[in-house]
Design a protein around this motif. Structure first.
Motif, PDB file in Angstrom:
ATOM      1  N   GLY A   2       0.795  -1.211   0.000  1.00 51.73           N
ATOM      2  CA  GLY A   2       0.000   0.000   0.000  1.00 51.73           C
ATOM      3  C   GLY A   2       0.833   1.268   0.000  1.00 51.73           C
ATOM      4  O   GLY A   2       0.567   2.210  -0.741  1.00 51.73           O
ATOM      5  N   LEU A   5       2.437   1.798  -3.396  1.00 50.94           N
ATOM      6  CA  LEU A   5       1.459   2.275  -4.371  1.00 50.94           C
ATOM      7  C   LEU A   5       1.130   3.750  -4.155  1.00 50.94           C
ATOM      8  O   LEU A   5       0.941   4.495  -5.121  1.00 50.94           O
ATOM      9  CB  LEU A   5       0.189   1.427  -4.315  1.00 50.94           C
ATOM     10  CG  LEU A   5       0.336  -0.019  -4.798  1.00 50.94           C
ATOM     11  CD1 LEU A   5      -0.955  -0.788  -4.591  1.00 50.94           C
ATOM     12  CD2 LEU A   5       0.782  -0.072  -6.247  1.00 50.94           C
ATOM     13  N   GLU A   6       1.084   4.185  -2.901  1.00 47.64           N
ATOM     14  CA  GLU A   6       0.843   5.599  -2.608  1.00 47.64           C
ATOM     15  C   GLU A   6       1.990   6.457  -3.130  1.00 47.64           C
ATOM     16  O   GLU A   6       1.756   7.523  -3.717  1.00 47.64           O
ATOM     17  CB  GLU A   6       0.673   5.805  -1.103  1.00 47.64           C
ATOM     18  CG  GLU A   6      -0.630   5.240  -0.575  1.00 47.64           C
ATOM     19  CD  GLU A   6      -0.675   5.180   0.949  1.00 47.64           C
ATOM     20  OE1 GLU A   6       0.191   5.782   1.625  1.00 47.64           O
ATOM     21  OE2 GLU A   6      -1.595   4.513   1.460  1.00 47.64           O
ATOM     22  N   SER A  30      -7.563  -5.465  -2.323  1.00 50.92           N
ATOM     23  CA  SER A  30      -7.603  -4.142  -1.698  1.00 50.92           C
ATOM     24  C   SER A  30      -6.786  -3.102  -2.456  1.00 50.92           C
ATOM     25  O   SER A  30      -6.865  -1.912  -2.155  1.00 50.92           O
ATOM     26  CB  SER A  30      -7.115  -4.225  -0.247  1.00 50.92           C
ATOM     27  OG  SER A  30      -5.766  -4.628  -0.205  1.00 50.92           O
ATOM     28  N   HIS A  31      -6.044  -3.524  -3.465  1.00 50.46           N
ATOM     29  CA  HIS A  31      -5.191  -2.606  -4.215  1.00 50.46           C
ATOM     30  C   HIS A  31      -5.699  -2.322  -5.628  1.00 50.46           C
ATOM     31  O   HIS A  31      -5.141  -1.486  -6.329  1.00 50.46           O
ATOM     32  CB  HIS A  31      -3.770  -3.167  -4.314  1.00 50.46           C
ATOM     33  CG  HIS A  31      -3.174  -3.518  -2.998  1.00 50.46           C
ATOM     34  ND1 HIS A  31      -2.863  -2.572  -2.039  1.00 50.46           N
ATOM     35  CD2 HIS A  31      -2.852  -4.716  -2.461  1.00 50.46           C
ATOM     36  CE1 HIS A  31      -2.368  -3.177  -0.980  1.00 50.46           C
ATOM     37  NE2 HIS A  31      -2.352  -4.470  -1.205  1.00 50.46           N
ATOM     38  N   ARG A  34      -5.935   1.077  -7.396  1.00 48.21           N
ATOM     39  CA  ARG A  34      -4.705   1.854  -7.602  1.00 48.21           C
ATOM     40  C   ARG A  34      -3.764   1.219  -8.624  1.00 48.21           C
ATOM     41  O   ARG A  34      -2.652   1.694  -8.810  1.00 48.21           O
ATOM     42  CB  ARG A  34      -3.973   2.008  -6.272  1.00 48.21           C
ATOM     43  CG  ARG A  34      -4.790   2.802  -5.270  1.00 48.21           C
ATOM     44  CD  ARG A  34      -4.043   2.982  -3.990  1.00 48.21           C
ATOM     45  NE  ARG A  34      -4.073   1.720  -3.237  1.00 48.21           N
ATOM     46  CZ  ARG A  34      -3.483   1.516  -2.073  1.00 48.21           C
ATOM     47  NH1 ARG A  34      -2.782   2.481  -1.527  1.00 48.21           N
ATOM     48  NH2 ARG A  34      -3.568   0.363  -1.457  1.00 48.21           N
TER      49      ARG A  34
END
Length: 124
Positions: A2, A5-6, A30-31, A34
């Motif tokens: 996460g 990815l941010e 959950s990704h 993105r």
């Protein structure tokens, strides 16, 4: 994952994930919002010339279901074990694209090979 990815998104770059055979497909759920691309490996890493693992098509079906169910739009790619006899099943199982490698470079006529790949029915 996460945080990475941010950081990628903060730089305005498209992100992708590659899942090894032993990594559960649900890991991407959950990704998905993105990601621009998800690649599922169809062979164990580092082993050249082996056939497509029997679980590869099922993993693509699972990933396609997750992608469709979330309304996200990453490209779903197949890599490893890509052969003339495996590509139609991978496409049917949900792969949007394939990493061709020797399928392209070993072709007698690359233009014909590319035409054949583009003529295959899409996922579904």
């Amino acid at each position: 994952v996460g945080t990475a990815l941010e950081r990628i998104a903060a730089r305005g770059v498209a992100a992708g994930l590659v899942l090894r055979l032993h990594t559960p497909v649900a890991t991407i759920k959950s990704h998905l919002g993105r990601l621009a691309m998800v690649t599922l490996l169809g062979t164990r890493m580092g082993i050249k010339g082996v056939g497509l693992d029997p679980q590869a098509e099922g993993r693509h079906r699972e990933a396609r279901h997750l992608i469709d169910a979330t309304g996200s739009q990453p490209l779903l790619a197949a890599d490893g074990g890509i052969r003339e006899h495996t590509v139609p099943g991978l496409r049917k199982a949900g792969a949007d694209t394939i990493v061709m490698g020797s399928l392209a470079f070993g072709a007698d006529n690359l233009a014909d090979r590319m035409s054949w790949v583009h003529s295959l029915p899409g996922p579904g």
